[in-house]
Design a protein around this motif. Structure first.
Motif, PDB file in Angstrom:
ATOM      1  N   MET A 175      66.785  74.480  39.263  1.00 60.05           N
ATOM      2  CA  MET A 175      68.123  73.974  39.553  1.00 60.05           C
ATOM      3  C   MET A 175      68.753  74.693  40.739  1.00 60.05           C
ATOM      4  SD  MET A 175      69.904  73.082  35.876  1.00 60.05           S
ATOM      5  CE  MET A 175      69.633  74.697  35.137  1.00 60.05           C
ATOM      6  N   THR A 176      68.373  75.966  40.956  1.00 58.41           N
ATOM      7  CA  THR A 176      69.000  76.767  42.007  1.00 58.41           C
ATOM      8  C   THR A 176      68.132  76.894  43.252  1.00 58.41           C
ATOM      9  OG1 THR A 176      68.127  78.799  40.988  1.00 58.41           O
ATOM     10  CG2 THR A 176      70.344  78.091  40.341  1.00 58.41           C
ATOM     11  N   ILE A 177      67.000  76.214  43.288  1.00 64.74           N
ATOM     12  CA  ILE A 177      66.102  76.341  44.431  1.00 64.74           C
ATOM     13  C   ILE A 177      66.619  75.482  45.591  1.00 64.74           C
ATOM     14  CG2 ILE A 177      64.476  74.430  44.005  1.00 64.74           C
ATOM     15  CD1 ILE A 177      62.215  76.561  44.481  1.00 64.74           C
ATOM     16  N   ASP A 178      66.485  75.990  46.800  1.00 66.51           N
ATOM     17  CA  ASP A 178      66.875  75.229  47.979  1.00 66.51           C
ATOM     18  C   ASP A 178      65.956  74.017  48.108  1.00 66.51           C
ATOM     19  OD1 ASP A 178      68.101  74.611  50.456  1.00 66.51           O
ATOM     20  OD2 ASP A 178      66.471  75.596  51.517  1.00 66.51           O
ATOM     21  N   PHE A 179      66.532  72.832  48.339  1.00 58.93           N
ATOM     22  CA  PHE A 179      65.730  71.610  48.375  1.00 58.93           C
ATOM     23  C   PHE A 179      66.405  70.599  49.305  1.00 58.93           C
ATOM     24  CE2 PHE A 179      63.662  67.802  46.460  1.00 58.93           C
ATOM     25  CZ  PHE A 179      62.347  68.244  46.479  1.00 58.93           C
ATOM     26  N   PRO A 180      66.177  70.725  50.628  1.00 61.40           N
ATOM     27  CA  PRO A 180      66.918  69.933  51.617  1.00 61.40           C
ATOM     28  C   PRO A 180      66.318  68.550  51.887  1.00 61.40           C
ATOM     29  CG  PRO A 180      65.503  71.490  52.740  1.00 61.40           C
ATOM     30  CD  PRO A 180      65.307  71.729  51.262  1.00 61.40           C
ATOM     31  N   PHE A 181      66.316  67.706  50.852  1.00 62.85           N
ATOM     32  CA  PHE A 181      65.751  66.370  50.989  1.00 62.85           C
ATOM     33  C   PHE A 181      66.711  65.349  50.397  1.00 62.85           C
ATOM     34  CE2 PHE A 181      62.265  69.357  51.065  1.00 62.85           C
ATOM     35  CZ  PHE A 181      61.540  68.921  52.173  1.00 62.85           C
ATOM     36  N   GLU A 182      66.502  64.079  50.742  1.00 65.59           N
ATOM     37  CA  GLU A 182      67.359  62.997  50.274  1.00 65.59           C
ATOM     38  C   GLU A 182      66.871  62.486  48.916  1.00 65.59           C
ATOM     39  OE1 GLU A 182      67.462  59.898  53.162  1.00 65.59           O
ATOM     40  OE2 GLU A 182      67.861  61.260  54.840  1.00 65.59           O
ATOM     41  N   PRO A 183      67.772  62.003  48.079  1.00 64.36           N
ATOM     42  CA  PRO A 183      67.326  61.391  46.816  1.00 64.36           C
ATOM     43  C   PRO A 183      66.390  60.216  47.078  1.00 64.36           C
ATOM     44  CG  PRO A 183      69.688  61.783  46.766  1.00 64.36           C
ATOM     45  CD  PRO A 183      69.242  62.042  48.183  1.00 64.36           C
ATOM     46  N   VAL A 184      65.394  60.062  46.215  1.00 62.03           N
ATOM     47  CA  VAL A 184      64.473  58.928  46.329  1.00 62.03           C
ATOM     48  C   VAL A 184      65.138  57.674  45.772  1.00 62.03           C
ATOM     49  CG1 VAL A 184      62.370  60.321  46.281  1.00 62.03           C
ATOM     50  CG2 VAL A 184      63.393  59.549  44.125  1.00 62.03           C
ATOM     51  N   GLU A 185      64.507  56.532  46.025  1.00 62.08           N
ATOM     52  CA  GLU A 185      65.068  55.270  45.557  1.00 62.08           C
ATOM     53  C   GLU A 185      65.245  55.282  44.038  1.00 62.08           C
ATOM     54  OE1 GLU A 185      66.014  53.386  47.973  1.00 62.08           O
ATOM     55  OE2 GLU A 185      64.980  54.668  49.417  1.00 62.08           O
ATOM     56  N   GLY A 186      66.401  54.797  43.605  1.00 63.20           N
ATOM     57  CA  GLY A 186      66.665  54.695  42.179  1.00 63.20           C
ATOM     58  C   GLY A 186      67.278  55.934  41.559  1.00 63.20           C
ATOM     59  N   THR A 187      67.518  56.973  42.356  1.00 59.40           N
ATOM     60  CA  THR A 187      68.166  58.184  41.852  1.00 59.40           C
ATOM     61  C   THR A 187      69.345  58.524  42.755  1.00 59.40           C
ATOM     62  OG1 THR A 187      66.864  59.762  43.165  1.00 59.40           O
ATOM     63  CG2 THR A 187      65.925  59.054  41.058  1.00 59.40           C
ATOM     64  N   ASP A 188      70.318  59.237  42.210  1.00 59.05           N
ATOM     65  CA  ASP A 188      71.460  59.646  43.023  1.00 59.05           C
ATOM     66  C   ASP A 188      71.465  61.146  43.303  1.00 59.05           C
ATOM     67  OD1 ASP A 188      72.120  60.620  40.545  1.00 59.05           O
ATOM     68  OD2 ASP A 188      73.910  59.380  40.269  1.00 59.05           O
ATOM     69  N   ASN A 189      70.380  61.827  42.897  1.00 55.21           N
ATOM     70  CA  ASN A 189      70.239  63.253  43.177  1.00 55.21           C
ATOM     71  C   ASN A 189      68.758  63.597  43.185  1.00 55.21           C
ATOM     72  OD1 ASN A 189      69.441  64.369  40.363  1.00 55.21           O
ATOM     73  ND2 ASN A 189      71.296  63.180  39.928  1.00 55.21           N
ATOM     74  N   THR A 190      68.442  64.845  43.505  1.00 51.36           N
ATOM     75  CA  THR A 190      67.030  65.258  43.595  1.00 51.36           C
ATOM     76  C   THR A 190      66.551  65.978  42.333  1.00 51.36           C
ATOM     77  OG1 THR A 190      67.654  67.323  44.710  1.00 51.36           O
ATOM     78  CG2 THR A 190      67.130  65.429  46.109  1.00 51.36           C
ATOM     79  N   GLY A 191      67.315  65.905  41.278  1.00 53.76           N
ATOM     80  CA  GLY A 191      66.900  66.515  40.013  1.00 53.76           C
ATOM     81  C   GLY A 191      67.366  67.952  39.867  1.00 53.76           C
ATOM     82  N   PRO A 192      66.738  68.679  38.936  1.00 51.92           N
ATOM     83  CA  PRO A 192      65.446  68.402  38.290  1.00 51.92           C
ATOM     84  C   PRO A 192      65.507  67.343  37.189  1.00 51.92           C
ATOM     85  CG  PRO A 192      66.364  70.463  37.462  1.00 51.92           C
ATOM     86  CD  PRO A 192      67.285  69.999  38.551  1.00 51.92           C
ATOM     87  N   PHE A 193      64.405  66.594  37.083  1.00 53.30           N
ATOM     88  CA  PHE A 193      64.209  65.614  36.032  1.00 53.30           C
ATOM     89  C   PHE A 193      63.197  66.192  35.042  1.00 53.30           C
ATOM     90  CE2 PHE A 193      65.300  63.390  39.941  1.00 53.30           C
ATOM     91  CZ  PHE A 193      66.388  62.631  39.534  1.00 53.30           C
TER      92      PHE A 193
END
Length: 263
Positions: A175-193
């Motif tokens: 949850m606290t890891i740096d992750f500079p990417f856009e959400p994929v189709e069908g999601t509004d965030n990058t997770g974690p899932f």
């Protein structure tokens, strides 16, 4: 020291859980094409093997020859030993050219990386704008209340001094890891899932899993035996309480997923 980590590689390959098929189906549903995957930190190939059933080709890279030696050989998977630091030139030579990879995966390894340098490579190698990166970790195993009540203080107190600081990112479920990417189709965030991996284990398997930890190997190298006789006895009493030696051990899996966009 080298022998300790060769032994760890054997234990790791034997006891590391296989990730659930639902995880790979979820990731694959977000990649428009399924030609090429780069599985970074592939270890003994658990994720690479599952990806090989969905994608045409998989390149699994790792800095550990010992781990790679335990990876299953499949016709559409190429394993590649790489140095800890790899240049863009080496990336093109040993992995793939620019904008040619559909998916980059990192299973239980991204917390070890130099993330700014790694993300630069990911953005260079992924197809734009829909190339996907998926990184996941699994957190502590769950057996039942009896076993877990012994495991939790063992993990949080006994083993804690021997984990590297990066382990906190896993404990935090990425949850606290740096992750500079856009959400994929069908999601509004990058997770974690969240997904759940399951593995049948007896008590010996469970101890082998613990002995595969880097913290266990570090403690052993310092002359500390984490699985002392009294600890083993506590685990034994808890394990046999229900009369069953074979148990389903659940490993919660937390995945961060995003796309590269037009960067």
């Amino acid at each position: 020291m080298a022998k300790l980590f060769i032994e760890q590689a054997k234990q790791y390959a034997k006891t590391r859980p296989s990730y659930p098929q639902e995880l790979f189906e979820f990731i694959a549903s977000k990649t428009p094409s399924r030609d090429l995957v780069w599985d970074v930190g592939t270890g003994s190939g658990q994720a690479a093997c599952s990806l090989a059933g969905i994608y045409k080709n998989v390149i699994g890279t790792d800095t550990s020859l010992e781990q790679l030696e335990f990876a299953p050989k499949l016709p559409n998977v190429r394993y590649q030993l790489t140095p800890p630091v790899i240049s863009m030139v080496e990336l093109e030579q040993t992995v793939s050219p620019q904008s040619s990879v559909d998916l980059v995966t990192i299973a239980q390894a991204m917390h070890w990386f130099d993330l700014p340098a790694f993300y630069q490579q990911v953005k260079w190698v992924l197809k734009k704008p829909h190339g996907v990166i998926a990184a996941w970790c699994y957190t502590v195993p769950e057996v039942n209340d009896s076993v877990d009540s012994v495991f939790n203080p063992f993990y949080t107190v006994d083993s804690d001094p021997y984990w590297e600081p990066q382990r906190k990112l896993v404990n935090d479920k990425f949850m606290t890891i740096d992750f500079p990417f856009e959400p994929v189709e069908g999601t509004d965030n990058t997770g974690p899932f969240k997904f759940v991996a399951e593995k049948m284990m007896d008590l010996d398997d469970y101890f082998t899993y613990i002995r595969s930890w880097s913290a266990y190997q570090t403690a052993k190298a310092k002359g500390v035996e984490l699985l002392r006789d009294d600890v083993i006895e506590s685990f034994k009493r808890a394990w046999i309480k229900d009369g069953q030696n074979q148990k389903v051990v659940k490993f919660p899996v937390h995945v961060k997923i995003g796309k590269v966009g037009n960067v």
